[in-house]
Design an enzyme around this catalytic site. Structure first.
Site, PDB file in Angstrom:
ATOM      1  N   HIS A  64     -10.013  -3.217  -0.880  1.00  0.00           N
ATOM      2  CA  HIS A  64     -11.301  -2.556  -1.118  1.00  0.00           C
ATOM      3  C   HIS A  64     -11.540  -2.292  -2.609  1.00  0.00           C
ATOM      4  CE1 HIS A  64      -8.892   1.231  -0.909  1.00  0.00           C
ATOM      5  NE2 HIS A  64      -9.812   1.663  -1.765  1.00  0.00           N
ATOM      6  N   ASP A 108      -5.792  -4.050   4.320  1.00  0.00           N
ATOM      7  CA  ASP A 108      -6.362  -3.647   3.029  1.00  0.00           C
ATOM      8  C   ASP A 108      -5.383  -3.936   1.888  1.00  0.00           C
ATOM      9  OD1 ASP A 108      -8.058  -2.561   1.138  1.00  0.00           O
ATOM     10  OD2 ASP A 108      -7.591  -0.478   1.639  1.00  0.00           O
ATOM     11  N   SER A 138      -5.880   4.254  -4.464  1.00  0.00           N
ATOM     12  CA  SER A 138      -6.091   2.941  -3.878  1.00  0.00           C
ATOM     13  C   SER A 138      -5.388   1.882  -4.692  1.00  0.00           C
ATOM     14  CB  SER A 138      -7.581   2.631  -3.824  1.00  0.00           C
ATOM     15  OG  SER A 138      -8.218   3.517  -2.937  1.00  0.00           O
TER      16      SER A 138
END
Length: 182
Positions: A64, A108, A138
């Protein structure tokens, strides 16, 4: 583990409730030479993620963390200051896992092929991948025994557990096959 969490918290996007560190301390400069700072544009807005250098040409991060004009900064202790140890390298190609689902963050994980090789120094060094059998930002790594075991995918916005990591060993066939092809 605390220095790594502090470093990862510093890489979180602005407005994520992480502008201040509670109970942490500054990491020893360049004690995590595999850490990568990933910058990109998403709908004309600057975004940033963490990542981990796993090869002189590849950074592993979350899928992402994709947009346009992706670049990676390696060898930084303080990303807000220009340091002699920093290497700013554009990304040639972003390769998200083919089964990545942005709706539920499954798979992801993404490889970033660098435009040029990262020069290995005391401040820039790849982290080993697992052999095949928390909290962070992230794309940031979960490291055990100097081997990347997970890539942070998502968690609660308030910083409380749980945090979800993609288990790197599960994706090893894809990672190795993709790195070999490029």
């Amino acid at each position: 583990m605390q220095p790594l969490l502090l470093l990862l918290a510093l890489l979180l996007p602005l407005g994520a409730g992480t502008e201040e560190i509670i109970g942490g301390h500054e990491a020893k400069p360049h004690s995590r030479p595999y850490m990568a700072f990933v910058q990109f544009l998403d709908k004309d807005k600057k975004r940033r993620c963490g990542g981990v250098l796993v090869h002189k040409y590849f950074v592993l991060t979350a899928a992402h963390c994709r947009g346009s004009s992706i670049s990676v900064v390696l060898g930084a202790h303080n990303i807000k200051k220009q340091e002699m140890t920093q290497q700013d390298i554009p990304v040639r190609k972003a390769i998200p896992h083919p089964d990545y689902n942005p709706k539920n963050y499954s798979n992801d994980i993404m490889l970033l092929k660098l435009e040029r090789e990262a020069k290995q120094t005391a401040a820039v060094r790849p982290l080993r991948l697992p052999t095949g059998k928390t909290r962070g930002d992230s794309g940031g790594p979960l490291v055990c025994n100097n081997v990347v075991q997970g890539i942070f995918s998502y968690g609660k916005g308030d910083g409380n557990p749980p945090g979800v990591f993609m288990k790197v060993s599960h994706f090893l066939p894809w990672v190795k096959r993709t790195m070999k092809r490029l």
